[in-house]
Enzyme design. Structure first.
Site, PDB file in Angstrom:
ATOM      1  N   ARG A   1      46.986  23.007 -48.139  1.00  0.00           N
ATOM      2  CA  ARG A   1      45.601  23.069 -47.640  1.00  0.00           C
ATOM      3  C   ARG A   1      45.500  23.461 -46.164  1.00  0.00           C
ATOM      4  NH1 ARG A   1      45.109  18.065 -50.569  1.00  0.00           N
ATOM      5  NH2 ARG A   1      44.349  18.483 -52.669  1.00  0.00           N
TER       6      ARG A   1
ATOM      7  N   LYS B   1      40.538  37.226 -40.919  1.00  0.00           N
ATOM      8  CA  LYS B   1      40.312  37.617 -42.312  1.00  0.00           C
ATOM      9  C   LYS B   1      41.656  37.710 -43.008  1.00  0.00           C
ATOM     10  CE  LYS B   1      36.019  40.232 -42.660  1.00  0.00           C
ATOM     11  NZ  LYS B   1      35.466  41.500 -43.187  1.00  0.00           N
TER      12      LYS B   1
ATOM     13  N   GLU C   1      41.224  53.052 -37.286  1.00  0.00           N
ATOM     14  CA  GLU C   1      40.519  51.822 -36.887  1.00  0.00           C
ATOM     15  C   GLU C   1      40.209  51.831 -35.384  1.00  0.00           C
ATOM     16  OE1 GLU C   1      39.369  49.659 -39.039  1.00  0.00           O
ATOM     17  OE2 GLU C   1      40.682  49.617 -40.794  1.00  0.00           O
TER      18      GLU C   1
ATOM     19  N   LYS D   1      37.012  43.922 -31.043  1.00  0.00           N
ATOM     20  CA  LYS D   1      37.153  43.058 -32.209  1.00  0.00           C
ATOM     21  C   LYS D   1      36.878  41.600 -31.847  1.00  0.00           C
ATOM     22  CE  LYS D   1      38.605  42.079 -36.508  1.00  0.00           C
ATOM     23  NZ  LYS D   1      39.624  42.617 -37.394  1.00  0.00           N
TER      24      LYS D   1
ATOM     25  N   GLU E   1      31.208  36.682 -40.835  1.00  0.00           N
ATOM     26  CA  GLU E   1      30.529  37.884 -41.305  1.00  0.00           C
ATOM     27  C   GLU E   1      29.186  37.606 -41.958  1.00  0.00           C
ATOM     28  OE1 GLU E   1      33.222  40.922 -42.718  1.00  0.00           O
ATOM     29  OE2 GLU E   1      31.686  41.684 -44.077  1.00  0.00           O
TER      30      GLU E   1
ATOM     31  N   ARG F   1      29.476  41.242 -37.777  1.00  0.00           N
ATOM     32  CA  ARG F   1      30.882  41.507 -38.092  1.00  0.00           C
ATOM     33  C   ARG F   1      31.031  42.550 -39.195  1.00  0.00           C
ATOM     34  NH1 ARG F   1      36.118  37.449 -38.632  1.00  0.00           N
ATOM     35  NH2 ARG F   1      37.549  39.125 -39.180  1.00  0.00           N
TER      36      ARG F   1
ATOM     37  N   ASN G   1      33.226  47.146 -40.785  1.00  0.00           N
ATOM     38  CA  ASN G   1      33.614  47.751 -42.055  1.00  0.00           C
ATOM     39  C   ASN G   1      33.094  49.176 -42.204  1.00  0.00           C
ATOM     40  OD1 ASN G   1      35.066  45.506 -43.092  1.00  0.00           O
ATOM     41  ND2 ASN G   1      33.126  44.488 -43.529  1.00  0.00           N
TER      42      ASN G   1
ATOM     43  N   HIS H   1      34.545  51.422 -44.793  1.00  0.00           N
ATOM     44  CA  HIS H   1      35.396  50.615 -45.663  1.00  0.00           C
ATOM     45  C   HIS H   1      34.893  50.544 -47.104  1.00  0.00           C
ATOM     46  CE1 HIS H   1      37.338  49.525 -41.961  1.00  0.00           C
ATOM     47  NE2 HIS H   1      38.150  48.662 -42.550  1.00  0.00           N
TER      48      HIS H   1
ATOM     49  N   HIS I   1      37.409  51.544 -49.658  1.00  0.00           N
ATOM     50  CA  HIS I   1      37.936  50.641 -50.687  1.00  0.00           C
ATOM     51  C   HIS I   1      37.814  51.271 -52.069  1.00  0.00           C
ATOM     52  CE1 HIS I   1      37.473  46.646 -48.225  1.00  0.00           C
ATOM     53  NE2 HIS I   1      38.447  47.426 -47.784  1.00  0.00           N
TER      54      HIS I   1
ATOM     55  N   HIS J   1      45.429  52.451 -46.026  1.00  0.00           N
ATOM     56  CA  HIS J   1      44.097  51.904 -45.752  1.00  0.00           C
ATOM     57  C   HIS J   1      43.376  52.731 -44.681  1.00  0.00           C
ATOM     58  CE1 HIS J   1      40.925  48.995 -45.135  1.00  0.00           C
ATOM     59  NE2 HIS J   1      41.276  48.836 -43.876  1.00  0.00           N
TER      60      HIS J   1
END
Lengths: 359, 359
Positions: free
Chosen positions: A120, A142, A184, A226, A236, A240, A244, A247, A251, A264
């Protein structure tokens, strides 16, 4: 060494940027919870950096567990994540063990999620060794693995205790990955930092030639952007999501082709051009703006057209995106160069037309 | 209806306790983020409660995804967790979807971890249908799945938005599970609430006869203890670990026999007797105290001896426990009846002797 901070109250942490940082365990020691650490890397980065790094940690009296994962986005999945748990449990790593991610974005994302989930939650440190992970994925917490139905669908927001970006590691990076990282870097200029975009355009050749000073500057200015965004919106809920840019299209390319086909950053580059084209169709960008977006990616050696999946497949894949809210697809588009917005204004017909114009 | 609150600032949430709550969707609606919910249950609870519950939610205009998992601790693993992700992604559930766990502790722990991880976190609601989950696992945000090398080794601290404990669902609970739930009820008395222990001793026959008022009282007083502890120490840096009285021994039994052989509450009962015996060896409890601990579990129809794994195997399995810190095993023991402590004072020889005395 340059040092920035990600300001998140009790969970704030520093980003150290410099050349040769990997050789100095003194930078890491203050962030450990006990003398137990687990260094997790992959079969590509491991042979280059693992042995001296671990030796230096052991010299300082640490007990180190080493875990080496298979390389590549195709392995950013549960069976590979479970190799981390197997290694930690096999070595009886307890809750005070700090996980250290030594590698690129895939290693960082997986180790971060392993740290979030092991017993945890245990502390972790990011030691990104690719440009992409130094400027983006190692900062901000993330973490995730992929699911056959979508990229990064299973994960957590979980912040590292420290990010250590050693510019020297970029020396061994394949050209294709260096360029993917630049996607990026360019993104920060496009979404919120026009002076940085100007700087990138002026210094792109130095970056491609791996000039250490230029790379350190690019990493620092990217991380500064960032860190500001993450500090303002950790989970987000709003701003935030502008990180993306490109993205959602990207994706779709990655998932549509199968993970690992395109890097990526390559998918994000093509996606950014698609987002620019869609922004033009909404009347926000000029033809010249779109050309500027296309041109900088092209100069960086990045794809400026999407994979030929067909518009229907793009739309189907994009409907699975995490930015879908209550059934509505939200996209990151550009109101102007240097100013991104999150919007549901684009119609399916507009999106389809932009995809078709860019494939 | 009785209502308590778990006080965790912005993440505070209510626990509603009463009879027939499952039939009233009005209790759930205020806690949803959108009109999308996914109800996740198992093959035992589903046939009893799923259809009317889902019908009532749909009548209120919600779009409901239904996911039914195989039953039992043996399925508290990754492949079963992945069935949840498959169901959510297959139905295109987005970040605004609220997951509802309808079932016992295993369902609640898995749905909680799925909610913590799906798209890096979606809201969830606990609707516990067993005594054990109503008095313990549904409250406090501990979520996890098991790993072959240890129970609950992979998970997250992730709080629900609401806990809805419908006492009526205890009417269909098998006797063995009712008794297993009583182990956790008794635990609160042993670790921090002597008046509650007295009340349990006086009302045990009513509880075993499923008297609704007695059960509601037991659930409320248990949840009140749990909520106080969780509010004071959400991530188990200190006091919260006392809730694990009997659990380190108990986990060894569960792991040693293979998950699902003993019920969790049964293992905890035997573990609590072992912890009492060890506390006596440290000079903290009298012979009469240990007999009191043994006697109340025996009256509740619970095991008061551990599984015959052999002391070596117990010690080996206990070394994997999450409460191990920097190599040292910490145990929850009793300074007195009603007062638990976390301690490393017990020697391996003492632990071994206590195990041997109780198996």
């Amino acid at each position: 060494m340059r040092t920035l901070s990600v300001a998140l109250d009790a969970r704030s942490y520093p980003i150290h940027i410099g050349t040769g940082l990997l050789a100095d365990p003194g930078l890491i020691l203050p962030y450990l919870k006990s003398k137990r650490v687990a260094v997790i890397t992959n079969t590509v980065v491991g042979p280059l950096y693992l042995a001296p790094f671990v030796a230096a940690l052991r010299e300082r009296g640490l007990r180190v567990t080493e875990i080496v994962l298979p390389d590549g986005e195709a392995h950013k999945d549960w069976p590979t994540l479970n190799l981390i748990f197997d290694g930690l449990l096999g070595d009886r790593c307890d809750r005070s063990t700090t996980l250290i991610a030594l590698g690129g974005g895939v290693v960082g994302d997986m180790v971060g999620f392993a740290a979030a989930s092991y017993q945890r939650g245990v502390p972790f440190i990011q030691v990104p060794t690719t440009l992409l992970s130094q400027v983006d994925s190692s900062v901000g917490g993330k973490t995730a693995i992929n699911h056959p139905l979508g990229k990064n669908m299973i994960g957590a927001f979980y912040q590292p205790r420290l990010v250590l970006a050693d510019i020297a590691t970029l020396g061994t990076l394949p050209d294709r990955e260096l360029k993917a990282g630049l996607a990026e870097v360019i993104k920060y200029g496009l979404i919120r930092d026009l002076p940085f975009l100007d700087w990138i355009e002026a210094n792109l050749d130095r970056l491609l030639a791996r000039d250490g000073e230029a790379l350190a500057e690019a990493v620092e200015r990217s991380c500064r952007n960032k860190a500001e965004v993450v500090a303002a919106d950790e989970t987000e809920q709003g701003e935030r999501a502008t990180l993306n840019l490109g993205h959602t299209f990207g994706h779709a390319i990655e998932t549509g082709l199968g993970y690992g086909e395109w890097l990526h950053g390559e998918a994000v580059a093509a996606g950014a051009v698609m987002a620019a084209e869609l922004s033009r169709r909404l009347g926000w960008l000029s033809d010249a703006d779109v050309e500027r977006v296309r041109r900088i990616h092209e100069r960086a050696g990045l794809p400026v057209k999407g994979a030929a999946l067909g518009a229907d497949r793009y739309l189907e894949l994009m409907a699975h995106d995490k930015k879908v809210s209550d059934g509505t697809l939200r996209l990151v588009l550009l109101k102007a160069i240097g100013r991104a917005v999150i919007t549901s204004e684009a119609s399916t017909a507009d999106i389809r037309a932009a995809i078709e114009a860019c494939c």
